[in-house]
Design an enzyme around this catalytic site. Structure first.
Site, PDB file in Angstrom:
ATOM      1  N   GLY A  69       0.818  -1.203   0.000  1.00 30.60           N
ATOM      2  CA  GLY A  69       0.000   0.000   0.000  1.00 30.60           C
ATOM      3  C   GLY A  69       0.854   1.255   0.000  1.00 30.60           C
ATOM      4  N   GLN A 172      -6.974   1.789   4.761  1.00 30.33           N
ATOM      5  CA  GLN A 172      -7.730   1.325   5.923  1.00 30.33           C
ATOM      6  C   GLN A 172      -9.233   1.252   5.657  1.00 30.33           C
ATOM      7  OE1 GLN A 172      -6.841  -0.053   8.643  1.00 30.33           O
ATOM      8  NE2 GLN A 172      -4.674   0.434   8.837  1.00 30.33           N
ATOM      9  N   SER A 190      -4.454  -2.031   0.000  1.00 28.89           N
ATOM     10  CA  SER A 190      -3.427  -2.962   0.466  1.00 28.89           C
ATOM     11  C   SER A 190      -4.055  -4.311   0.764  1.00 28.89           C
ATOM     12  CB  SER A 190      -2.741  -2.402   1.722  1.00 28.89           C
ATOM     13  OG  SER A 190      -1.780  -3.316   2.218  1.00 28.89           O
ATOM     14  N   SER A 191      -3.384  -5.368   0.362  1.00 27.52           N
ATOM     15  CA  SER A 191      -3.902  -6.718   0.509  1.00 27.52           C
ATOM     16  C   SER A 191      -3.969  -7.186   1.956  1.00 27.52           C
ATOM     17  CB  SER A 191      -3.019  -7.670  -0.316  1.00 27.52           C
ATOM     18  OG  SER A 191      -3.216  -9.012   0.026  1.00 27.52           O
ATOM     19  N   HIS A 192      -2.906  -6.930   2.737  1.00 34.30           N
ATOM     20  CA  HIS A 192      -2.810  -7.559   4.057  1.00 34.30           C
ATOM     21  C   HIS A 192      -3.701  -6.910   5.104  1.00 34.30           C
ATOM     22  CE1 HIS A 192      -0.109  -4.747   6.400  1.00 34.30           C
ATOM     23  NE2 HIS A 192       0.002  -4.252   5.176  1.00 34.30           N
ATOM     24  N   THR A 226       8.360  -8.777 -12.412  1.00 38.11           N
ATOM     25  CA  THR A 226       7.358  -9.788 -12.720  1.00 38.11           C
ATOM     26  C   THR A 226       6.193  -9.696 -11.740  1.00 38.11           C
ATOM     27  OG1 THR A 226       9.077 -11.238 -13.595  1.00 38.11           O
ATOM     28  CG2 THR A 226       6.972 -12.267 -13.003  1.00 38.11           C
ATOM     29  N   CYS A 311       3.900   1.497  11.211  1.00 40.88           N
ATOM     30  CA  CYS A 311       5.065   2.055  10.525  1.00 40.88           C
ATOM     31  C   CYS A 311       5.893   2.954  11.439  1.00 40.88           C
ATOM     32  CB  CYS A 311       4.622   2.841   9.292  1.00 40.88           C
ATOM     33  SG  CYS A 311       3.832   1.809   8.050  1.00 40.88           S
TER      34      CYS A 311
END
Length: 367
Positions: A69, A172, A190-192, A226, A311
């Site tokens: 993200g 979020q 963001s995926s996680h 990739t 972070c």
């Protein structure tokens, strides 16, 4: 360990893990290769883009997959800055570091404004700040430390009328709070944060034109490397499951917030919330203790929470979001964030409350 830090990251959903395994075994080709194995990966990749566009309710532009993200925010901001001939970016003081730190690094002209003391978006400050020099506005959908929700659609519509390009950090808020992106130029996810794999994000770009790195051969020439097709397949499966479960998560989270409000002493703790609030993020001002002290006490009791954005973990400065809603520097050191997820139980929240109450009692004994 009782895990109450889902705004920092989530465990992968079992169905997402299984989807990753299957795709890594069966659709392992490079999506840029010209043979049939590569073409199978490309088809899956394009299906994923189309599905995300559908969920976001947009038809113009495209999705670019990224490594996080934070990288998505970096690409979005650098992209929009190259599309405007104006000189200044406008944002909030409470934005995530993945927005603020690039602006500092680039030495771009930028301004950051406060919120109202209620945690609401300050329209008066914002409209005054939107001068002729403003070329890009970047406002988050949901504040990661408090769960404050901001009026993204209205801000974007205002910017469109003023000829300002608008970026929304949706990391979020994605799938948790409905958003209208009709007037948004860039939106990041963001995926996680939704039970997908780590190391994967995405940015919606209305006009995908530039690369912030160098002209490459993947992701429309915007991002080199990739493409992680198995990770993207797992991310999409996690999104499917999150859409099914979000209402339960938010309803349960509202009940958990009520439990915290009912049992925690107002002399020691204050729930920080705004009228527009994501229930699954609960910020607590620890009035008589440093937030990191309370975090470590909870950790010793087997409970994982945070003292704000992951972070900034380990940095013991005043919390920027508390500062922007009027807390002085000393008081702004006192914040913990509880964030609830799909498996959080009332018993776990009760245990957390018990530990917080025991800290209250130890304060009273010391006095």
């Amino acid at each position: 360990m009782i895990y109450l830090d889902h705004a920092a990251t989530t465990a992968m959903h079992p169905d997402a893990l299984e989807q990753y395994r299957y795709t890594a075994e069966q659709v392992y080709g490079n999506s840029s290769s010209l043979h049939d194995t590569g073409d199978a990966a490309l088809r899956l990749l394009e299906q994923a883009r189309n599905k995300l566009m559908e969920w976001l309710g947009v038809t113009e532009g495209t999705i670019v997959f990224t490594g996080s993200g934070s990288e998505a925010n970096y690409i979005a901001l650098s992209h929009l800055l190259r599309q405007t001939n104006k000189t200044t970016v406008l944002t909030l003081k409470s934005e995530h570091d993945s927005v603020l730190l690039p602006l500092k690094r680039w030495k771009t002209n930028w301004q950051a404004i406060d919120l109202q003391t209620t945690g609401e978006f300050d329209w008066n400050l914002f409209e005054k700040a939107c001068t002729e020099e403003i070329g890009v506005v970047s406002i988050q959908q949901v504040n990661s430390e408090t769960g404050f929700i901001f009026p993204v659609a209205a801000i974007a519509a205002f910017c469109r009328k003023k000829g300002i390009l608008f970026h929304c950090d949706g990391i979020q808020g994605f799938l948790k709070d409905p958003v209208d992106l009709k007037d948004v130029e860039a939106y990041t996810i963001s995926s996680h944060k939704v039970y997908g794999p780590k190391g994967l994000g995405a940015v919606y770009l209305r006009r995908p034109l530039f690369s912030p790195y160098y002209e490459a051969h993947h992701e429309f020439g915007i991002r080199p490397g990739t493409v992680d097709v198995p990770g993207i397949a797992a991310f999409l499966m996690a999104c499917h499951r999150y859409l099914e479960e979000n209402q339960h998560i938010q309803t349960s989270s509202k009940r958990f917030r009520g439990m915290l409000k009912k049992r925690l002493s107002a002399a020691c703790y204050q729930i920080i919330e705004s009228p527009q609030q994501l229930n699954s993020i609960c910020a607590i001002h620890t009035k008589q203790r440093d937030g990191q002290f309370v975090l470590l006490a909870l950790n010793r009791a087997g409970i994982a929470v945070s003292a704000g954005s992951a972070c900034r973990a380990g940095e013991n400065g005043p919390n920027s979001t508390l500062r922007t809603i009027g807390f002085d520097e000393a008081a702004a050191h006192g914040l913990i964030r509880l964030s609830f997820g799909r498996m959080t139980t009332a018993e776990e929240v009760e245990r957390c409350i018990d530990v917080l109450c025991s800290l209250e009692e130890s304060d009273e004994l010391e006095r």
